[in-house]
Design an enzyme around this catalytic site. Sequence first.
Site, PDB file in Angstrom:
ATOM      1  N   HIS A 120       5.468  24.285  -0.219  1.00 15.94           N
ATOM      2  CA  HIS A 120       6.404  24.873   0.798  1.00 15.94           C
ATOM      3  C   HIS A 120       5.696  25.971   1.648  1.00 15.94           C
ATOM      4  O   HIS A 120       5.411  25.816   2.920  1.00 15.94           O
ATOM      5  CB  HIS A 120       7.651  25.169  -0.236  1.00 15.94           C
ATOM      6  CG  HIS A 120       8.778  25.685   0.945  1.00 15.94           C
ATOM      7  ND1 HIS A 120       9.629  26.866   0.449  1.00 15.94           N
ATOM      8  CD2 HIS A 120       9.287  25.281   2.125  1.00 15.94           C
ATOM      9  CE1 HIS A 120      10.335  27.149   1.441  1.00 15.94           C
ATOM     10  NE2 HIS A 120      10.280  26.243   2.619  1.00 15.94           N
ATOM     11  N   CYS A 139      10.079  30.644  -6.094  1.00 14.59           N
ATOM     12  CA  CYS A 139      10.684  31.292  -4.642  1.00 14.59           C
ATOM     13  C   CYS A 139      11.564  30.483  -4.227  1.00 14.59           C
ATOM     14  O   CYS A 139      12.625  31.186  -3.784  1.00 14.59           O
ATOM     15  CB  CYS A 139       9.081  31.137  -3.669  1.00 14.59           C
ATOM     16  SG  CYS A 139       7.903  32.518  -4.097  1.00 14.59           S
ATOM     17  N   HIS A 140      11.385  29.052  -3.807  1.00 10.73           N
ATOM     18  CA  HIS A 140      12.615  28.287  -3.158  1.00 10.73           C
ATOM     19  C   HIS A 140      13.131  27.336  -4.074  1.00 10.73           C
ATOM     20  O   HIS A 140      13.670  26.249  -3.590  1.00 10.73           O
ATOM     21  CB  HIS A 140      12.068  28.123  -1.620  1.00 10.73           C
ATOM     22  CG  HIS A 140      11.621  29.189  -1.140  1.00 10.73           C
ATOM     23  ND1 HIS A 140      10.358  29.546  -0.892  1.00 10.73           N
ATOM     24  CD2 HIS A 140      12.301  30.209  -0.243  1.00 10.73           C
ATOM     25  CE1 HIS A 140      10.221  30.596  -0.163  1.00 10.73           C
ATOM     26  NE2 HIS A 140      11.429  31.045   0.212  1.00 10.73           N
ATOM     27  N   GLY A 141      12.824  27.141  -5.145  1.00  9.89           N
ATOM     28  CA  GLY A 141      13.200  26.262  -6.022  1.00  9.89           C
ATOM     29  C   GLY A 141      12.820  24.915  -5.961  1.00  9.89           C
ATOM     30  O   GLY A 141      13.198  23.772  -6.411  1.00  9.89           O
ATOM     31  N   PRO A 154      12.626  22.400  -1.042  1.00  9.12           N
ATOM     32  CA  PRO A 154      12.113  22.386   0.302  1.00  9.12           C
ATOM     33  C   PRO A 154      10.624  21.860   0.487  1.00  9.12           C
ATOM     34  O   PRO A 154      10.235  21.567   1.491  1.00  9.12           O
ATOM     35  CB  PRO A 154      12.273  23.854   0.586  1.00  9.12           C
ATOM     36  CG  PRO A 154      11.964  24.491  -0.646  1.00  9.12           C
ATOM     37  CD  PRO A 154      12.901  23.638  -1.788  1.00  9.12           C
TER      38      PRO A 154
END
Lengths: 175, 688
Positions: A120, A139-141, A154
Amino acid sequence: MTTTSSAEHTRRDFLFVATGAVAAVGTAAVIWPLISQMNPDASTIAAGAPIEVDLAPIAEGQDIKVFWRGKPIYIMNRTKKQIDEARSVPTASLPDPASDQSRVKEGHDQWLVVIGICTHLGCIPIAHEGDYDGFFCPCHGSQYDSSGRVRRGPAPLNLPVPPYAFVSDSKIKIG
Amino acid sequence: MSGPSTYQPTNPALQWIERRLPIIGLIHSSFVAYPTPRNLNYWWTFGGILSFMLGVQIVTGVILAMHYTPHVDMAFNSVESIVRDVNYGWLLRYLHSNGASMFFIAVYIHMLRGLYYGSYKEPREILWILGVIIYLLMMATGFMGYVLPWGQMSFWGATVITNLFSAIPYVGDSIVTLLWGGYSVGNPTLNRFFSLHYLLPFVIAGVVVLHVWALHVAGQNNPAGVEPKTEKDTVPFTPYATIKDGFGMVCFMIFYAWFVFYIPNYLGDPDNYIMANPGVTPAHIVPEWYYLPFYAILRSIPSKLGGVICMFGAILVLAFLPWLDNAKTRSSRYRPIAKQFFWMFVAVCVLLGWLGAQPAEGVYTIASRILTFCYFAYFLIVLPILSRIEKPRTVPNSIADDVLAKYGKKVASAIVALVLAGGLVAGSMQDAKAQEHGGPVPPSLSWSFAGPIGKFDRGALQRGYKVYKEVCSTCHSMNLLHFRNLADEGGPGFSTAQAQAVASDVKVQDGPNDAGDMFDRPGRLADKFPAPFPNEQAARAANGGALPPDLSLIAKARGYDRGFPQFVFDFFKQFQEKGPNYVTALLQGYVDPPPKDFALPAGSYYNTYFPGHAIKMPKPISDDQVTYDDGTPQKVDQYAKDVATFLMWTAEPHLEARKRLGLQVMVFLIIFAGLMYFTKKKVWANAH
């Protein structure tokens, strides 16, 4: 200026164009080294040579992180369960389809070697976390399975496999 | 820059911008329509050349800062890794280090031009003072830049110059401590010098804008020294001045490129290729050539405070010049006496520069004092008196008249004088060095890598490597060389596999491993050449108290005097081979027993070419000690020459690439200069 012939005009124009062209070539040639110096220097390139990693100390179910060219490489000694999980998933259902077999070396199925950088935005996923017995990026799963393939979140792509080869049964050469 | 512009662009988009920010009009009025006197000679192109040099220094400097590490332990090696490893790093570094000298050459010509033609006189006083401020800023910037490579001269230059401030009564010592950020020149000093060295060029650029602004308000002076009166006296800046400045710039670039590609270390000091050592001062401290006249003034005064005052006064007096010289006539062309004094002043400056590089003793000190007096007398006595008593010749009515009169040209002779003067100053450093050393001068050998198309002899490099490995490397380290370098282009021509084999023969300490222990592993291409001793103390203990110097840069870190006029010819002959000559001579220079009248200290050996003759290194090599496989004679002179070739390569690994690119650049610049010349002639044909 009244006596200037057209022939002289042509000659003069040619001179101006030639001078301008040579100046342009010179400027372009000067810019080359100014840009080229930003590329990795010789010592950085030399330090990016292949490295050898001894796998013997890594017990089943454990993983280590080594650095190659400044990138963290996860080397995971997968359990039977992890391998089975990775291989039982229908490949076509994955966001970035790839079989587990294509991501490990034949005959060394328990060893997963991936570049531990989330596809990502470059964070480092945590091993042995998340819902897929693989990696979880804080960070963003994004979540990766026990084959390093992206399963959720993501991130668009699987964790890349670096170039490596088995030198012996317990030693690999990365790079 | 001289008021609102009447310029109106035709393009609607540009009109839209112009109504809101009249920047195109500003550029147009300043650099296109701006009227420039039509009788300007080539001395007036140095303003443009200086702007160009400022640009070069900022661009190369910003790039060097991307790779440089301002830390006392790493600065020296980071500069070397720029030169060795960064793509075109050698080019950028040499452009920057020689660029500083070019900048000063140009600024001195620019200042002397202003002095000669009276460009400081009413209404250009502020223009002139801004110039003096730029010059002061340049000196500060140049000095701090010279400190950054953290060589011996960097360190001791920083020490000496900062100590100047200790002469100030009462607060001097506090100021020096403040400058250092410590009790001596050290890491904090280096860090702040780096920061300021990065800042000041932009300050200079700012003052240059003011300088140009003031210039465009007052208008340019010109060789006749009369103001333009009618349209006929001027031509538009573009294309006339642009093309003329451009031609001057290209000619200057040829001169610059000569230094960068062929004699990059001609103006430098070999001592600055030795890493800074706070415990040892070099035998002879010399500042960069452009400070030498002021350094001579400093040393000529027997009082510490007095010397410092005179040195700064020598620069500050320039700022008062517009009021010291009251003569109505501007140009020295029409001032027969002032003209002669001007050339005497130039000679005084050059001689002071020469004296600045001599030892501060005996006749040199006396001469320095006389010339210091002459320097100040020119400004404080000669010019004020001349402006009252001198009877000038008739000045032309207008610039147009001056152009028609075609005043006799003395440009050529002036150039010759300046070139000689520059050469004298540049070479005088080496001059001084040798007097220190005394003793015989190493013979000049013929080297395959000398000259504009020189290349290393691969055979000699490989043999030299063998000699280094089997003999020198038992005591001397080679810290800047990596095994990968053996396979580099322009090097000894090893294949990667051969270099790999050399590396894997060597045990390199690595670690810690998982157990926390250090371990040995075979060397890799990326590894440095291992040092023979783990630390300096061990090296000294094993070598009778002396430290065998690192050999990576030795061929550039050693020099000797070439004397006058040899060093002037060296500029033209591109002589850069002092180091290899010295190394070769040293290895063959052992005399046993020593001359009868020489008292040799215990544990030392007599060497003809070693400074002071008493060297701690025993005769390192004798005939047949190293086996050559290619049938080359196994004699000491051959060994010495081969190892010197190898050491020249380790000191300057990109020498071949530098000379190859140099040839291309030279051919290009000469063609370009020719085209510029004819273009300039065509453009100016309309103006006459």
